[in-house]
Enzyme design. Structure first.
Site, PDB file in Angstrom:
ATOM      1  N   SER A  65       2.483 142.890   0.321  1.00 12.01           N
ATOM      2  CA  SER A  65       1.364 143.579   0.953  1.00 12.01           C
ATOM      3  C   SER A  65       1.772 144.754   1.838  1.00 12.01           C
ATOM      4  CB  SER A  65       0.558 142.541   1.726  1.00 12.01           C
ATOM      5  OG  SER A  65      -0.623 143.095   2.174  1.00 12.01           O
ATOM      6  N   ASP A 279      -1.259 146.006  -1.126  1.00  8.97           N
ATOM      7  CA  ASP A 279      -1.781 145.246  -2.262  1.00  8.97           C
ATOM      8  C   ASP A 279      -3.309 145.340  -2.331  1.00  8.97           C
ATOM      9  OD1 ASP A 279      -2.216 143.635  -0.037  1.00  8.97           O
ATOM     10  OD2 ASP A 279      -1.756 141.761  -1.061  1.00  8.97           O
ATOM     11  N   ASP A 281      -5.784 144.692  -0.231  1.00 10.39           N
ATOM     12  CA  ASP A 281      -6.750 143.721   0.283  1.00 10.39           C
ATOM     13  C   ASP A 281      -7.230 144.081   1.692  1.00 10.39           C
ATOM     14  OD1 ASP A 281      -4.513 142.942   1.685  1.00 10.39           O
ATOM     15  OD2 ASP A 281      -4.406 140.915   0.843  1.00 10.39           O
ATOM     16  N   GLU A 371     -10.750 140.807   9.869  1.00  6.01           N
ATOM     17  CA  GLU A 371      -9.722 140.980  10.891  1.00  6.01           C
ATOM     18  C   GLU A 371      -9.773 142.446  11.302  1.00  6.01           C
ATOM     19  OE1 GLU A 371      -6.159 138.050  10.187  1.00  6.01           O
ATOM     20  OE2 GLU A 371      -6.410 139.290   8.424  1.00  6.01           O
ATOM     21  N   ALA A 372      -9.343 142.730  12.528  1.00  7.56           N
ATOM     22  CA  ALA A 372      -9.388 144.118  12.991  1.00  7.56           C
ATOM     23  C   ALA A 372      -8.556 145.019  12.079  1.00  7.56           C
ATOM     24  CB  ALA A 372      -8.868 144.193  14.424  1.00  7.56           C
ATOM     25  N   ASN A 373      -7.536 144.448  11.423  1.00  4.41           N
ATOM     26  CA  ASN A 373      -6.691 145.253  10.538  1.00  4.41           C
ATOM     27  C   ASN A 373      -7.354 145.614   9.210  1.00  4.41           C
ATOM     28  OD1 ASN A 373      -6.470 142.944   8.885  1.00  4.41           O
ATOM     29  ND2 ASN A 373      -4.520 142.325   9.760  1.00  4.41           N
ATOM     30  N   SER A 501       4.558 136.813  14.451  1.00  6.57           N
ATOM     31  CA  SER A 501       3.986 137.241  13.173  1.00  6.57           C
ATOM     32  C   SER A 501       4.326 136.212  12.110  1.00  6.57           C
ATOM     33  CB  SER A 501       4.574 138.595  12.791  1.00  6.57           C
ATOM     34  OG  SER A 501       4.378 138.825  11.412  1.00  6.57           O
ATOM     35  N   GLY A 502       3.443 136.068  11.140  1.00  6.02           N
ATOM     36  CA  GLY A 502       3.712 135.180  10.010  1.00  6.02           C
ATOM     37  C   GLY A 502       4.080 135.967   8.768  1.00  6.02           C
ATOM     38  N   ARG A 508       4.302 139.812  17.848  1.00  2.00           N
ATOM     39  CA  ARG A 508       3.309 140.869  18.020  1.00  2.00           C
ATOM     40  C   ARG A 508       2.728 140.805  19.430  1.00  2.00           C
ATOM     41  NH1 ARG A 508       3.039 142.989  13.107  1.00  2.00           N
ATOM     42  NH2 ARG A 508       2.828 141.640  11.276  1.00  2.00           N
TER      43      ARG A 508
HETATM   44  C1  G16 Z   1      -1.515 139.120   5.962  1.00  2.00           C
HETATM   45  C2  G16 Z   1      -2.680 138.186   6.119  1.00  2.00           C
HETATM   46  C3  G16 Z   1      -3.623 138.719   7.161  1.00  2.00           C
HETATM   47  C4  G16 Z   1      -2.882 138.956   8.474  1.00  2.00           C
HETATM   48  C5  G16 Z   1      -1.646 139.830   8.236  1.00  2.00           C
HETATM   49  C6  G16 Z   1      -0.760 139.956   9.452  1.00  2.00           C
HETATM   50  O1  G16 Z   1      -1.984 140.358   5.541  1.00  2.00           O
HETATM   51  O2  G16 Z   1      -3.323 138.052   4.867  1.00  2.00           O
HETATM   52  O3  G16 Z   1      -4.657 137.792   7.313  1.00  2.00           O
HETATM   53  O4  G16 Z   1      -3.701 139.565   9.388  1.00  2.00           O
HETATM   54  O5  G16 Z   1      -0.860 139.274   7.204  1.00  2.00           O
HETATM   55  O6  G16 Z   1      -0.292 138.689   9.797  1.00  2.00           O
HETATM   56  P1  G16 Z   1       0.823 138.475  10.894  1.00  2.00           P
HETATM   57  O7  G16 Z   1       0.322 139.128  12.136  1.00  2.00           O
HETATM   58  O8  G16 Z   1       0.967 136.999  11.015  1.00  2.00           O
HETATM   59  O9  G16 Z   1       2.085 139.167  10.415  1.00  2.00           O
HETATM   60  P2  G16 Z   1      -1.303 141.157   4.356  1.00  2.00           P
HETATM   61  O10 G16 Z   1      -2.261 142.260   4.089  1.00  2.00           O
HETATM   62  O11 G16 Z   1       0.035 141.618   4.852  1.00  2.00           O
HETATM   63  O12 G16 Z   1      -1.184 140.153   3.257  1.00  2.00           O
END
Ligand code: G16
Length: 545
Positions: A65, A279, A281, A371-373, A501-502, A508
């Protein structure tokens, strides 16, 4: 040879680097692409088991992504197009981290625990983004599926939401739509044209939209979709992947976090623009004004625009359905205030990750989640959809009500209810602006964002930070939350939180306050607190210029 011996033999071709452990994160596994081959093979195995368990098609999307081009990752998609259920995230982590000689034992444990009928025929749908590493990694997924004698269908290059859509179509036997990219384009474009017919006076200038494709799959797919839109939307594509690097100084994440336009976009003052992520989304909108100031319309503004539009139509249709908005801790305080106090809609807050927002949104007649993003969509309950479709063809109701119901019906058809989808969201936003006859500037002034800042801090192990209250408060390490509280007190209208962050190896930091100067100072001080109390590595965070 038994089936498990075969799995074991094939898995040796996708060796796991000894001792490497990875965690299923916010949206699957994500790290540098060159250590993911074994994970992909094993996710092929897991998707096959999940398919046998649910007796339905399961999706596996190879993508990282918004991450840099050299990263990759995998997202698993459950039968109704939603992210895989949390219990299976745990299995994913166990499988990914099992050493070679323990792999089959872990597989057998999952089969036993879930009472999986191994005679059930499985089906796995696979897609990938445009990263150079994605093709070979998706082959590893296919290998995993075939070693458990699973049936797979490789959709090749697709956006993540397109794969979610395919899974949902397949598991509703076409009830949701046709499981092909052509079916996707036809469904969305038909609904879009149906909706924009109601804005007959739209000029060519209003139909023009500048799109930043993040040099990724979204650009490719937008180009394919173009012919279906019959010039009802005239998209000018930038960062289409023909030269620049994926997500590099472009794309939704860059625009949202940096609060500036992407590179390579030639935008005139006032011109409506949007950016997809890697990607496709996520989506954010923006424009610059005549004084050269940049204006961002992020997921919060999108949620407000869409929920206002839906509420108006429901009132006109005389339908008594509850609209709620689901946000995360990143939602700008002004947006929550506006939604709750001006629009009077129910607002709830969940942890980051569409999987959390999606489930919360399912609790309402109509759940708008963003989400705000810029990651989000709208979910219509069965009850809501039935009432809307019934009224749209009710000969005994007034023209006014039927017309509103028809608009709602086309809106339902335009939205990808499987997951957040940049293309579908973009078409919906364009339709709403056209129908309401408002410009991007009119939309922007609905409320004013509080100045905000997002930063990243590198620490030795981000798992030392544990959070509660939908990630708004840090429980560990000791003293961190007290420091944040003390810092926040020094500023007006201030708020700040930190979370691991995941998707990236960082912590973050988010802050908002009454002025940009204040929020930049606050975000920096909170970053320092994280650095000092949570094991920061490298140089201390520097004040923002
Ligand atoms: C993914 C998740 C989102 C999340 C983002 C950032 O987005 O699908 O819901 O907001 O990661 O997550 P984190 O702050 O835990 O890094 P994407 O678009 O990268 O798949």
């Amino acid at each position: 040879m038994t089936r498990f011996e075969e799995v074991s033999q094939k898995s040796a071709l996708h060796p796991k680097p000894k001792g490497l452990t990875l965690q299923y994160g916010t949206a699957g596994f994500r790290t540098t692409a060159n250590i993911l081959d074994h994970v992909m093979f094993r996710m092929g195995l897991l998707a096959t088991l999940r398919s046998k368990k649910t007796k339905a098609a399961i999706g596996v999307m190879v993508t990282a992504s918004h991450n840099p081009e050299e990263d990759n990752g995998v997202k698993l998609i459950d039968p109704m197009g939603e992210m895989v259920t949390p219990a299976w995230e745990g299995y994913a982590t166990q499988l990914a981290n099992a050493e070679q000689d323990a792999l089959c034992t872990v597989l057998k444990e999952i089969i036993k625990k879930e009472s999986i009928d191994m005679s059930q025929a499985p089906s796995v749908l696979i897609g990938r983004d445009t990263r150079p590493s994605s093709e070979i990694l998706s082959r590893a997924v296919l290998d995993g599926v075939s070693s458990l004698e699973g049936h797979s269908q490789d959709f090749g290059l697709v956006t993540t939401p397109q794969l979610h859509y395919m899974v949902l179509c397949r598991n509703t036997n076409g009830g949701y739509g046709t499981a092909t990219t052509q079916g996707y384009y036809e469904k969305l474009s038909k609904a879009f044209i149906e909706l924009t017919k109601n804005a007959a006076k739209r000029t060519d200038d209003q139909k023009r939209l500048l799109v930043d494709g993040a040099n990724g799959i979204g650009a490719l797919k937008m180009r394919e979709m173009d012919a279906f839109l019959k010039s009802e939307l005239q998209v000018e594509l930038f960062n289409d992947g023909s030269s620049g690097r994926l997500n590099h100084q472009c794309g939704a994440d860059y625009v949202k976090v940096q609060q500036k336009a992407p590179q390579g976009m030639h935008m005139d003052p006032g011109q409506r623009c949007c950016s997809f992520d890697g990607d496709a989304d996520r989506i954010v909108y923006y424009y610059t004004d005549s004084a050269g100031h940049f204006h961002l319309l992020d997921g919060d503004k999108i949620a407000t625009l869409i929920s206002t539009y839906l509420k108006e139509l429901l009132t006109r249709a005389g339908l008594n359905l509850q609209v709620a908005v689901v946000q995360t801790a990143y939602a700008n305080g002004s947006s929550t205030q506006y939604l709750e106090h001006v629009m009077k809609v129910t607002v709830c807050c969940t942890k980051t990750g569409v999987k959390h927002l999606h489930h919360a949104a399912q609790e309402f007649d109509i759940g708008v989640y963003f989400e705000a993003n810029g990651h989000g969509t709208v979910l219509f309950s069965k009850k809501a959809e039935e009432q809307i479709r019934k009224l749209a063809k009710d000969p005994d109701t007034s023209d006014e009500k039927r017309h509103a119901a028809k608009l709602l019906e086309s809106t339902v058809n335009l939205i990808n209810q499987a997951t957040g989808d940049a293309i579908s969201d973009m078409l919906l936003i364009e339709a709403v602006l056209a129908i309401r006859g408002i410009s991007v500037q009119d939309w922007d002034v609905i409320y004013t964002d509080l100045p905000n800042r997002q930063l990243k801090v590198k620490v030795a192990d981000r798992r030392v930070i544990d959070t509660t209250d939908a990630e708004r408060r840090a429980v560990t390490p000791a003293g961190l939350q007290d420091s944040i509280d003390a810092l926040v007190k020094k500023y007006k209208q201030a708020r700040a939180f930190v979370r691991p962050s995941g998707t990236e190896d960082v912590v973050r930091v988010y802050a908002e306050a009454d002025t940009q100067e204040s929020v930049d100072a606050l975000a920096h001080q909170v970053s320092l607190a994280v650095y000092r109390l949570a094991g920061g590595v490298g140089d201390e965070p520097k004040p923002l210029k």
